[in-house]
Motif scaffolding. Structure first.
Motif, PDB file in Angstrom:
ATOM      1  N   UNK A 150       0.842  -1.201   0.000  1.00 48.52           N
ATOM      2  CA  UNK A 150       0.000   0.000   0.000  1.00 48.52           C
ATOM      3  C   UNK A 150       0.876   1.250   0.000  1.00 48.52           C
ATOM      4  N   UNK A 151       0.518   2.220  -0.874  1.00 48.20           N
ATOM      5  CA  UNK A 151       1.283   3.463  -0.973  1.00 48.20           C
ATOM      6  C   UNK A 151       0.549   4.662  -0.387  1.00 48.20           C
ATOM      7  N   UNK A 152      -0.789   4.650  -0.382  1.00 51.53           N
ATOM      8  CA  UNK A 152      -1.539   5.751   0.226  1.00 51.53           C
ATOM      9  C   UNK A 152      -2.967   5.326   0.518  1.00 51.53           C
ATOM     10  N   UNK A 153      -3.584   6.038   1.466  1.00 53.14           N
ATOM     11  CA  UNK A 153      -4.962   5.771   1.875  1.00 53.14           C
ATOM     12  C   UNK A 153      -5.653   7.113   2.062  1.00 53.14           C
ATOM     13  N   UNK A 154      -6.819   7.271   1.429  1.00 58.77           N
ATOM     14  CA  UNK A 154      -7.605   8.500   1.553  1.00 58.77           C
ATOM     15  C   UNK A 154      -9.077   8.139   1.576  1.00 58.77           C
ATOM     16  N   UNK A 155      -9.914   9.095   1.968  1.00 62.33           N
ATOM     17  CA  UNK A 155     -11.351   8.843   1.905  1.00 62.33           C
ATOM     18  C   UNK A 155     -12.083  10.072   1.400  1.00 62.33           C
ATOM     19  N   UNK A 156     -13.255   9.829   0.844  1.00 66.53           N
ATOM     20  CA  UNK A 156     -14.194  10.870   0.443  1.00 66.53           C
ATOM     21  C   UNK A 156     -15.582  10.345   0.784  1.00 66.53           C
ATOM     22  N   UNK A 157     -16.261  11.057   1.647  1.00 64.55           N
ATOM     23  CA  UNK A 157     -17.550  10.627   2.164  1.00 64.55           C
ATOM     24  C   UNK A 157     -17.414   9.228   2.749  1.00 64.55           C
ATOM     25  N   UNK A 158     -18.127   8.242   2.247  1.00 61.67           N
ATOM     26  CA  UNK A 158     -18.062   6.897   2.836  1.00 61.67           C
ATOM     27  C   UNK A 158     -17.216   5.926   2.012  1.00 61.67           C
ATOM     28  N   UNK A 159     -16.351   6.445   1.161  1.00 67.71           N
ATOM     29  CA  UNK A 159     -15.508   5.602   0.313  1.00 67.71           C
ATOM     30  C   UNK A 159     -14.040   5.803   0.679  1.00 67.71           C
ATOM     31  N   UNK A 160     -13.370   4.708   0.970  1.00 64.85           N
ATOM     32  CA  UNK A 160     -11.941   4.735   1.264  1.00 64.85           C
ATOM     33  C   UNK A 160     -11.203   4.221   0.025  1.00 64.85           C
ATOM     34  N   UNK A 161     -10.243   5.004  -0.444  1.00 68.35           N
ATOM     35  CA  UNK A 161      -9.457   4.648  -1.628  1.00 68.35           C
ATOM     36  C   UNK A 161      -8.046   4.289  -1.174  1.00 68.35           C
ATOM     37  N   UNK A 162      -7.619   3.094  -1.539  1.00 72.29           N
ATOM     38  CA  UNK A 162      -6.302   2.601  -1.143  1.00 72.29           C
ATOM     39  C   UNK A 162      -5.471   2.390  -2.411  1.00 72.29           C
ATOM     40  N   UNK A 163      -4.385   3.149  -2.530  1.00 69.42           N
ATOM     41  CA  UNK A 163      -3.487   3.012  -3.675  1.00 69.42           C
ATOM     42  C   UNK A 163      -2.374   2.041  -3.303  1.00 69.42           C
ATOM     43  N   UNK A 164      -2.037   1.179  -4.257  1.00 65.46           N
ATOM     44  CA  UNK A 164      -1.041   0.127  -4.030  1.00 65.46           C
ATOM     45  C   UNK A 164       0.002   0.132  -5.136  1.00 65.46           C
ATOM     46  N   UNK A 165       1.042  -0.625  -4.923  1.00 68.26           N
ATOM     47  CA  UNK A 165       2.002  -0.866  -5.993  1.00 68.26           C
ATOM     48  C   UNK A 165       1.292  -1.616  -7.118  1.00 68.26           C
ATOM     49  N   UNK A 166       1.750  -1.434  -8.334  1.00 64.26           N
ATOM     50  CA  UNK A 166       1.126  -2.071  -9.488  1.00 64.26           C
ATOM     51  C   UNK A 166       1.038  -3.583  -9.290  1.00 64.26           C
ATOM     52  N   UNK A 167      -0.159  -4.121  -9.488  1.00 63.59           N
ATOM     53  CA  UNK A 167      -0.395  -5.554  -9.390  1.00 63.59           C
ATOM     54  C   UNK A 167      -0.685  -6.060  -7.985  1.00 63.59           C
ATOM     55  N   UNK A 168      -0.680  -5.189  -6.996  1.00 60.54           N
ATOM     56  CA  UNK A 168      -0.820  -5.630  -5.606  1.00 60.54           C
ATOM     57  C   UNK A 168      -2.180  -5.336  -4.979  1.00 60.54           C
TER      58      UNK A 168
END
Length: 73
Positions: free
Chosen positions: A5-23
Motif C-alpha cells: 500500500x502506498x496511500x490511503x484516503x477517503x471521500x464521504x463513505x468511500x476509502x481509496x487505497x493506492x497500491x504498488x502495481x499488481x498488488x
C-alpha cells in the motif's frame, strides 16, 4: 499489506487505497480477511482498491486504522 500500500484516503463513505502495481487484489483480500463491521464491501483493480463504509465517520476511522497499520501519519 504494508509492503504493497502506498496511500490511503477517503471521500464521504468511500476509502481509496493506492497500491504498488499488481498488488491491489492481494491487499484487498488481506483487508477483507479482517472482517471489519464498518466495511460494507470492497472492489479491487490492479493498483487501487476501494472500501465502501457505512458512513463518513467510519471511513475516517478506517483510514486512521489503516495508516496505523502502515505506520504513516
Amino acid at each position: 499489506f504494508a509492503d504493497s500500500v502506498t496511500s490511503v484516503q477517503y471521500a464521504q463513505n468511500i476509502v481509496v487505497v493506492h497500491c504498488l502495481t499488481g498488488m491491489a487484489q492481494a491487499a484487498c483480500a488481506a483487508m477483507d480477511s479482517l472482517h471489519w463491521s464498518q466495511v460494507i464491501g470492497t472492489l479491487a483493480g490492479d493498483d487501487t482498491f476501494i472500501c465502501i463504509t457505512t458512513g463518513e465517520r467510519q471511513a475516517e476511522e478506517l483510514v486512521l486504522e489503516l495508516k496505523r497499520l502502515l505506520k504513516v501519519d
